[in-house]
Design a protein around this motif. Structure first.
Motif, short mmCIF file in Angstrom:
data_model
loop_
_atom_site.label_atom_id
_atom_site.label_comp_id
_atom_site.label_asym_id
_atom_site.label_seq_id
_atom_site.Cartn_x
_atom_site.Cartn_y
_atom_site.Cartn_z
N GLY A 110 34.70 44.73 39.97
CA GLY A 110 35.84 44.95 40.85
C GLY A 110 36.42 46.32 40.69
O GLY A 110 36.37 46.90 39.61
N SER A 111 36.97 46.83 41.74
CA SER A 111 37.71 48.09 41.84
C SER A 111 37.22 48.90 43.03
O SER A 111 37.92 49.80 43.47
CB SER A 111 37.68 48.94 40.57
OG SER A 111 38.97 49.39 40.24
N SER B 152 41.91 44.89 38.43
CA SER B 152 40.56 44.51 38.87
C SER B 152 39.78 43.85 37.74
O SER B 152 38.79 43.17 38.00
CB SER B 152 39.80 45.72 39.40
OG SER B 152 40.39 46.17 40.61
N ASP C 275 30.97 46.83 44.82
CA ASP C 275 31.00 45.89 43.70
C ASP C 275 29.66 45.15 43.58
O ASP C 275 29.10 45.03 42.49
CB ASP C 275 32.13 44.88 43.87
CG ASP C 275 33.53 45.51 43.83
OD1 ASP C 275 33.64 46.70 43.49
OD2 ASP C 275 34.49 44.79 44.13
#
Length: 137
Positions: A115-116, A56, A122
């Protein structure tokens, strides 16, 4: 005529934004990868929180660079051209949600990509970072 004055993000701004983003991600219980770039797409700061997906980090960087480049949220790129743009730029431009431009007085000074988590998570973390900067200005 041949030069112009520009604003740049400082290291203090970068650290404040990273700190606010990490806090928000911790509050929601979702470890994140967070990348902040300047207006030209160069990385100023990044972090991969403990437990965040390591790949990510790449997508967060692409989201930040995309937002800085188009001066809009990364998911503003139309779906119909998203894959072609990603392929043409070797994945440096993405239409994934989680990238926001960093605007100061109407001028884009950079971008943030997260990201993730889910796209909504996000975006929430990215907005928390930008709100921390705006509170300081």
């Amino acid at each position: 005529m041949f030069t112009e004055n520009t604003m740049t993000l400082t290291h203090a701004a970068t650290l404040a934004m990273l700190s606010a983003a990490v806090k928000r991600a911790e509050d929601m219980g979702q470890p994140q990868c967070i990348v902040i770039v300047d207006a030209s797409g160069m990385t100023l700061g990044q972090i991969r929180m403990t437990g965040a997906k390591f790949l990510s980090l790449d997508s967060a960087r692409a989201k930040a660079r995309t937002a800085a480049s188009i001066r809009a949220a990364s998911d503003a790129i139309p779906e119909a051209v998203g894959l072609a743009i990603a392929a043409a730029t070797d994945g440096q431009v993405t239409r994934l949600g989680g990238g926001l431009p960093i605007m100061v007085n109407g001028t884009c000074v950079g971008g943030i990509g997260v990201g993730s988590g889910s796209p909504d998570q996000d975006k929430d973390v990215a907005q928390a970072a930008i709100s921390a900067l705006e509170a300081q200005l």
